[in-house]
Design a protein around this motif. Structure first.
Motif, PDB file in Angstrom:
ATOM      1  N   GLY A  99       0.801  -1.225   0.000  1.00  0.00           N
ATOM      2  CA  GLY A  99       0.000   0.000   0.000  1.00  0.00           C
ATOM      3  C   GLY A  99       0.832   1.273   0.000  1.00  0.00           C
ATOM      4  N   VAL A 100       2.131   1.142  -0.231  1.00  0.00           N
ATOM      5  CA  VAL A 100       3.027   2.298  -0.160  1.00  0.00           C
ATOM      6  C   VAL A 100       3.827   2.424  -1.442  1.00  0.00           C
ATOM      7  N   GLN A 101       3.885   3.645  -1.982  1.00  0.00           N
ATOM      8  CA  GLN A 101       4.848   3.888  -3.062  1.00  0.00           C
ATOM      9  C   GLN A 101       5.788   5.007  -2.623  1.00  0.00           C
ATOM     10  N   CYS A 102       5.477   6.271  -2.928  1.00  0.00           N
ATOM     11  CA  CYS A 102       6.413   7.327  -2.505  1.00  0.00           C
ATOM     12  C   CYS A 102       6.375   7.533  -0.996  1.00  0.00           C
ATOM     13  N   GLY A 103       5.244   7.207  -0.371  1.00  0.00           N
ATOM     14  CA  GLY A 103       5.140   7.294   1.083  1.00  0.00           C
ATOM     15  C   GLY A 103       4.636   8.621   1.617  1.00  0.00           C
ATOM     16  N   PHE A 104       4.361   9.571   0.732  1.00  0.00           N
ATOM     17  CA  PHE A 104       3.960  10.883   1.260  1.00  0.00           C
ATOM     18  C   PHE A 104       2.637  10.813   2.009  1.00  0.00           C
ATOM     19  N   CYS A 105       1.673  10.105   1.459  1.00  0.00           N
ATOM     20  CA  CYS A 105       0.357  10.020   2.112  1.00  0.00           C
ATOM     21  C   CYS A 105       0.347   9.017   3.258  1.00  0.00           C
ATOM     22  N   THR A 106       1.361   8.159   3.296  1.00  0.00           N
ATOM     23  CA  THR A 106       1.310   6.959   4.141  1.00  0.00           C
ATOM     24  C   THR A 106       1.152   7.236   5.638  1.00  0.00           C
ATOM     25  N   PRO A 107       1.894   8.175   6.220  1.00  0.00           N
ATOM     26  CA  PRO A 107       1.701   8.388   7.666  1.00  0.00           C
ATOM     27  C   PRO A 107       0.257   8.735   8.026  1.00  0.00           C
ATOM     28  N   ILE A 136      -5.737  11.599   0.099  1.00  0.00           N
ATOM     29  CA  ILE A 136      -5.359  11.664  -1.311  1.00  0.00           C
ATOM     30  C   ILE A 136      -3.999  11.003  -1.488  1.00  0.00           C
ATOM     31  N   CYS A 137      -3.960  10.030  -2.396  1.00  0.00           N
ATOM     32  CA  CYS A 137      -2.712   9.340  -2.728  1.00  0.00           C
ATOM     33  C   CYS A 137      -2.452   9.529  -4.214  1.00  0.00           C
ATOM     34  N   ARG A 138      -1.260  10.034  -4.537  1.00  0.00           N
ATOM     35  CA  ARG A 138      -0.937  10.319  -5.938  1.00  0.00           C
ATOM     36  C   ARG A 138      -0.371   9.105  -6.658  1.00  0.00           C
ATOM     37  N   CYS A 139      -0.053   8.043  -5.910  1.00  0.00           N
ATOM     38  CA  CYS A 139       0.771   6.987  -6.500  1.00  0.00           C
ATOM     39  C   CYS A 139       0.076   5.645  -6.674  1.00  0.00           C
ATOM     40  N   THR A 140      -0.632   5.193  -5.684  1.00  0.00           N
ATOM     41  CA  THR A 140      -0.954   3.759  -5.613  1.00  0.00           C
ATOM     42  C   THR A 140      -2.202   3.366  -6.372  1.00  0.00           C
ATOM     43  N   GLY A 141      -3.024   4.308  -6.778  1.00  0.00           N
ATOM     44  CA  GLY A 141      -4.327   3.924  -7.331  1.00  0.00           C
ATOM     45  C   GLY A 141      -5.229   3.358  -6.244  1.00  0.00           C
TER      46      GLY A 141
HETATM   47  S1  FES Z   1       2.156   6.548  -1.852  1.00  0.00           S
HETATM   48 FE1  FES Z   1       2.697   8.413  -2.884  1.00  0.00          FE
HETATM   49  S2  FES Z   1       1.089   9.745  -2.338  1.00  0.00           S
HETATM   50 FE2  FES Z   1       0.419   7.841  -1.591  1.00  0.00          FE
END
Ligand code: FES
Ligand code: FES
Length: 163
Positions: A99-107, A136-141
């Motif tokens: 469930g993680v890509q860039c990690g910005f939304c993750t916390p 909002i997550c920009r990466c994971t769909g």
């Molecule tokens: S993992 Fe990149 S914004 Fe959600």
């Protein structure tokens, strides 16, 4: 400049701070407490990246003033794992579900899931999925995050929570 004294707990550590009346909880956590896992995206309550747990409830820390945290127990993503590094259940679920890509939304996502999964009455799949609408997550769909939400709900049902 108007400053106020607050006594509160951050990630199980009691603290006393002086805060300006206009300082957001997010800014204070990041700049003074050092909890840089509190991410700031929109800074107006839309993206969910700044979510922390305040007295058991998921809260957008960009919309709360630090002075309002006087007397509160605040948990950030830095406080989720055990002191020995063992991941919290929600961290493990996100890891296993990719469930993680860039990690910005993750916390923020982790803190929302952690708040929900600690409340037996709210730990069902629909509540978990609905709570994602606040992030909002920009990466994971969203599919990996959704799988993590389902796994957490299934675990809650299996352990007798959420029923
Ligand atoms: S993992 Fe990149 S914004 Fe959600
Ligand atoms: S930074 Fe707080 S909701 Fe986006």
């Amino acid at each position: 400049m108007s400053e106020h004294a607050i006594a509160w707990t951050v990630n199980a550590h009691p603290r006393r701070d002086r805060v300006e009346a206009r300082t957001s909880l997010a800014d204070h956590l990041r700049l003074e407490v050092g909890c840089t896992g509190v991410h700031l995206g929109c800074e107006h309550g839309v993206c969910g990246a700044c979510t922390v747990i305040v007295d058991g409830r998921a809260v957008r820390s960009c919309l709360m003033l630090a002075v309002q945290a006087d007397g509160a127990c605040v948990t950030t993503v830095e406080g989720l794992a055990a002191p020995d590094g063992t991941l919290h259940t929600v961290q493990q679920a996100m890891r296993e579900a990719h469930g993680v890509q860039c990690g910005f939304c993750t916390p923020g996502v982790l803190m929302t899931f952690a708040a929900l999964s600690s409340d037996a009455a709210k730990a069902d799949e629909q509540a978990m999925i609905a709570a994602m609408s606040g992030h909002i997550c920009r990466c994971t769909g969203y599919q990996g995050i959704r799988r993590a939400a389902k796994a957490l709900a299934d675990k809650a049902v299996g352990s007798g929570q959420g029923t």
